[in-house]
Design an enzyme around this catalytic site. Structure first.
Site, PDB file in Angstrom:
ATOM      1  N   ARG A  61      -1.593 -12.767 -34.713  1.00  0.00           N
ATOM      2  CA  ARG A  61      -2.992 -13.141 -34.459  1.00  0.00           C
ATOM      3  C   ARG A  61      -3.974 -12.092 -34.975  1.00  0.00           C
ATOM      4  NH1 ARG A  61      -0.211 -15.486 -30.019  1.00  0.00           N
ATOM      5  NH2 ARG A  61      -0.175 -13.477 -28.997  1.00  0.00           N
ATOM      6  N   GLU A  98       2.663  -6.741 -21.890  1.00  0.00           N
ATOM      7  CA  GLU A  98       2.309  -7.343 -20.600  1.00  0.00           C
ATOM      8  C   GLU A  98       3.472  -8.218 -20.128  1.00  0.00           C
ATOM      9  OE1 GLU A  98      -0.985 -10.035 -20.846  1.00  0.00           O
ATOM     10  OE2 GLU A  98      -1.453  -9.879 -18.709  1.00  0.00           O
TER      11      GLU A  98
HETATM   12  P1  AMP Z   1      -0.441  -5.475 -24.891  1.00  0.00           P
HETATM   13  O1  AMP Z   1       0.542  -4.784 -25.767  1.00  0.00           O
HETATM   14  O2  AMP Z   1       0.018  -5.597 -23.466  1.00  0.00           O
HETATM   15  O3  AMP Z   1      -1.829  -4.905 -25.016  1.00  0.00           O
HETATM   16  O4  AMP Z   1      -0.501  -6.983 -25.399  1.00  0.00           O
HETATM   17  C1  AMP Z   1      -1.258  -7.335 -26.502  1.00  0.00           C
HETATM   18  C2  AMP Z   1      -0.544  -8.277 -27.416  1.00  0.00           C
HETATM   19  O5  AMP Z   1       0.093  -9.334 -26.691  1.00  0.00           O
HETATM   20  C3  AMP Z   1      -1.523  -8.929 -28.333  1.00  0.00           C
HETATM   21  O6  AMP Z   1      -0.918  -9.015 -29.616  1.00  0.00           O
HETATM   22  C4  AMP Z   1      -1.780 -10.299 -27.751  1.00  0.00           C
HETATM   23  O7  AMP Z   1      -1.759 -11.248 -28.775  1.00  0.00           O
HETATM   24  C5  AMP Z   1      -0.637 -10.541 -26.767  1.00  0.00           C
HETATM   25  N1  AMP Z   1      -1.092 -10.813 -25.393  1.00  0.00           N
HETATM   26  C6  AMP Z   1      -0.785 -10.094 -24.294  1.00  0.00           C
HETATM   27  N2  AMP Z   1      -1.339 -10.605 -23.174  1.00  0.00           N
HETATM   28  C7  AMP Z   1      -2.029 -11.678 -23.572  1.00  0.00           C
HETATM   29  C8  AMP Z   1      -2.862 -12.634 -22.890  1.00  0.00           C
HETATM   30  N3  AMP Z   1      -3.071 -12.581 -21.572  1.00  0.00           N
HETATM   31  N4  AMP Z   1      -3.440 -13.600 -23.627  1.00  0.00           N
HETATM   32  C9  AMP Z   1      -3.240 -13.662 -24.967  1.00  0.00           C
HETATM   33  N5  AMP Z   1      -2.479 -12.800 -25.661  1.00  0.00           N
HETATM   34  C10 AMP Z   1      -1.876 -11.813 -24.983  1.00  0.00           C
END
Ligand code: AMP
Length: 176
Positions: A61, A98
């Site tokens: 994305r 996450e």
């Molecule tokens: P993080 O590494 O936890 O900051 O997660 C970010 C990555 O996971 C990004 O590439 C997002 O596309 C995806 N992502 C994580 N949580 C979400 C969420 N609640 N909604 C959409 N995409 C998410």
């Protein structure tokens, strides 16, 4: 910035991909020409005077607006990809997200020391993905690294931003 039109068009999908996650679906922003234009133009305004030479987008994305912005900035575009997708020699870094664990890779010849790099992804949640990408890019010792997300999750107690040193310049278009 929290553009009302972008917020209105961002789709929330509850319990995707796993129970308890409120998934912010940027596909509804990407498919809307006006939203796409607003995002690229707002980012261009933020970075047009920074001398950015490479935009690094995170799969997948982060590729959409990242590539459009690179064209507008007159910069190159570099892909940070999931393991096994890049064909030449890579550096890799693993991290916790996450939901679940993951690894990203970048080509070893993607960046050089003269580059001013803008790292871009769609969303900041816990920050693991971008921290891994930041760690990878730092290994190239570029002149400067900026970080941008379209969306920052601020209300779910994730504190993704806190994973980065305060001196790192991080911007987001929407706080959700
Ligand atoms: P993080 O590494 O936890 O900051 O997660 C970010 C990555 O996971 C990004 O590439 C997002 O596309 C995806 N992502 C994580 N949580 C979400 C969420 N609640 N909604 C959409 N995409 C998410």
């Amino acid at each position: 910035m929290n553009n009302e039109y972008l917020l209105k068009n961002l789709r929330n999908v509850p319990d995707f991909p796993v129970h308890g996650i409120q998934f912010k679906d940027v596909s509804t922003l990407y498919k809307n020409p006006k939203c796409l234009k607003i995002m690229v133009n707002e980012l261009y305004d933020l970075y047009k005077d920074k001398g950015i030479t490479k935009v690094v987008g995170i799969e997948s994305r982060g590729f959409v607006v990242g590539a459009a912005l690179a064209v507008k900035l007159g910069a190159g575009f570099v892909m940070c990809r999931k393991p096994g997708k890049l064909p030449a020699e890579t550096r890799r870094e693993s991290y916790v997200k996450e939901y679940g664990k993951d690894t990203i890779e970048i080509h070893t010849d993607a960046i050089d020391e003269k580059d001013i790099v803008l790292l871009h992804d769609d969303l900041l949640a816990g920050g693991g993905t971008m921290k891994a990408a930041y760690n990878l890019v730092r290994q190239f010792n570029p002149t400067k690294i900026y970080i941008n997300f379209i969306i920052e999750l601020t209300k779910e107690g994730l504190h993704g931003r806190a994973r980065f040193d305060k001196v790192v310049d991080i911007t987001t278009l929407l706080e959700v």
